[in-house]
Design a protein around this motif. Structure first.
Motif, PDB file in Angstrom:
ATOM      1  N   ASN A  81       0.827  -1.205   0.000  1.00  0.00           N
ATOM      2  CA  ASN A  81       0.000   0.000   0.000  1.00  0.00           C
ATOM      3  C   ASN A  81       0.864   1.258   0.000  1.00  0.00           C
ATOM      4  N   LEU A 144     -13.412   8.174   0.953  1.00  0.00           N
ATOM      5  CA  LEU A 144     -12.966   7.572   2.196  1.00  0.00           C
ATOM      6  C   LEU A 144     -12.670   6.086   1.979  1.00  0.00           C
ATOM      7  N   ASN A 145     -11.671   5.572   2.703  1.00  0.00           N
ATOM      8  CA  ASN A 145     -11.294   4.159   2.602  1.00  0.00           C
ATOM      9  C   ASN A 145     -11.045   3.744   1.152  1.00  0.00           C
ATOM     10  N   SER A 146     -10.231   4.532   0.464  1.00  0.00           N
ATOM     11  CA  SER A 146      -9.896   4.221  -0.927  1.00  0.00           C
ATOM     12  C   SER A 146      -8.492   4.728  -1.220  1.00  0.00           C
ATOM     13  N   TYR A 147      -7.893   4.160  -2.259  1.00  0.00           N
ATOM     14  CA  TYR A 147      -6.591   4.644  -2.693  1.00  0.00           C
ATOM     15  C   TYR A 147      -6.676   6.085  -3.189  1.00  0.00           C
ATOM     16  N   LEU A 150      -6.143   8.494  -0.463  1.00  0.00           N
ATOM     17  CA  LEU A 150      -4.752   8.573  -0.038  1.00  0.00           C
ATOM     18  C   LEU A 150      -3.883   9.312  -1.038  1.00  0.00           C
ATOM     19  N   PRO A 220      -3.100   9.310   6.264  1.00  0.00           N
ATOM     20  CA  PRO A 220      -3.603   7.927   6.130  1.00  0.00           C
ATOM     21  C   PRO A 220      -4.348   7.445   7.362  1.00  0.00           C
ATOM     22  N   VAL A 224      -8.371   6.509   6.402  1.00  0.00           N
ATOM     23  CA  VAL A 224      -8.541   5.076   6.169  1.00  0.00           C
ATOM     24  C   VAL A 224      -8.794   4.360   7.490  1.00  0.00           C
ATOM     25  N   SER A 225      -9.837   3.563   7.519  1.00  0.00           N
ATOM     26  CA  SER A 225     -10.122   2.698   8.669  1.00  0.00           C
ATOM     27  C   SER A 225     -10.085   1.218   8.294  1.00  0.00           C
ATOM     28  N   ASP A 226     -10.016   0.924   6.987  1.00  0.00           N
ATOM     29  CA  ASP A 226      -9.944  -0.455   6.519  1.00  0.00           C
ATOM     30  C   ASP A 226      -8.513  -0.974   6.666  1.00  0.00           C
ATOM     31  N   LEU A 229      -6.111  -1.276   3.705  1.00  0.00           N
ATOM     32  CA  LEU A 229      -5.573  -0.081   3.069  1.00  0.00           C
ATOM     33  C   LEU A 229      -4.566   0.642   3.957  1.00  0.00           C
ATOM     34  N   TRP A 230      -4.211   0.050   5.070  1.00  0.00           N
ATOM     35  CA  TRP A 230      -3.228   0.692   5.946  1.00  0.00           C
ATOM     36  C   TRP A 230      -1.864   0.754   5.260  1.00  0.00           C
TER      37      TRP A 230
END
Length: 282
Positions: A81, A144-147, A150, A220, A224-226, A229-230
């Motif tokens: 990631n 949110l929660n996506s590349y 980021l 990040p 990101v909370s998934d 995706l960390w």
């Protein structure tokens, strides 16, 4: 002639003394820089019972810490990631920043200086100041929660535009004038003339952009909370919270994260030195 010999000897002694002092200062600074890295690596090879021992050199170095980090947690996923985000941001940012820097340095249009000052003024605004409105905007755009969440906010960087603009101002205009005589337009001049001449400064910015995004933590962590995706820094922070007393695992993970940066620097070190000599970054 003999009267001048003591004076010359005294002058040479002063120069030697100054050089010796600077060498001692450089050695101290080098030791201060290397010691934390050596401490990190030494703990990475220790067992949990030896992690806080005063001995820097482990009694029996072990690879168990690295094995656990790479297999016990999805650390390779975190590294992928970080690599994907950092590489994408670096490539896209350099492309757009080089175009913006070329336009602000070479093209003449109304409001050019005001636009540059507006871009440059954003250097005074840090991420914590704008993180709440930026989060609201990204959330409204469904990133949110996506590349994309980021990558997109990290592309713009006023420092890169400023540095490239100053570099392009130092290039001789005769090169562009010769290209114009040959019938080249703005895009052809940018692509065939400006970019090849920008390799040293682009190599330096590649290191800076990649390093900044590889070590990114606050954004990040916010967006990101998934766990899938960390990035590595968020993964190490969670690793620290999960294994608060296992510094040997934390240092092993930190050592693994530092390796790509060292490799990248070794590859581009010559270009970085050339950019420092040619762009005035002294």
């Amino acid at each position: 002639m003999n009267r001048h010999r003591p004076t010359r000897y005294f002058a040479r002694s002063q120069v030697t003394l100054v050089r010796a002092v600077w060498m001692v200062v450089a050695a101290i600074l080098a030791a201060m820089t290397v010691f934390p890295l050596f401490w990190m690596v030494s703990i990475a090879f220790k067992t949990s019972s030896e992690a806080f021992s005063p001995n820097l050199v482990p009694a029996a170095p072990t690879w168990e810490n690295f094995s656990y980090v790479l297999t016990g947690v999805p650390f390779l996923r975190y590294m992928f990631n970080s690599l994907f985000v950092s590489a994408t941001v670096t490539i896209v940012a350099l492309f757009f920043h080089s175009m913006a820097g070329y336009a602000l340095a070479r093209l003449r249009f109304p409001g050019r200086e005001m636009i540059f000052l507006a871009i440059f003024s954003t250097l005074l605004v840090s991420l914590p100041v704008i993180i709440v409105p930026l989060f609201i905007i990204v959330k409204a755009m469904g990133m949110l929660n996506s590349y994309a969440g980021l990558i997109v906010p990290a592309i713009f960087n006023a420092f890169g535009i400023f540095l490239l603009r100053q570099y392009y101002l130092s290039l001789p205009r005769e090169i562009e004038e010769a290209a114009v005589i040959d019938g080249a337009g703005y895009w052809r001049i940018y692509w065939s003339v400006i970019l090849p001449l920008s390799r040293p400064i682009l190599s330096a910015l590649t290191i800076l952009f990649f390093l900044a995004n590889w070590n990114a933590f606050l954004w990040p962590l916010t967006i990101v909370s998934d766990p899938d995706l960390w990035v590595v820094q968020v993964g190490i922070a969670n690793f620290k919270g999960q294994y608060s007393a296992s510094w040997n695992y934390i240092m092993a993970a930190s050592a693994i994260v530092a390796v790509p940066m060292l490799v990248l620097f070794v590859i581009f070190q010559r270009q970085i030195m050339d950019s420092i000599k040619t762009s005035g970054l002294k």
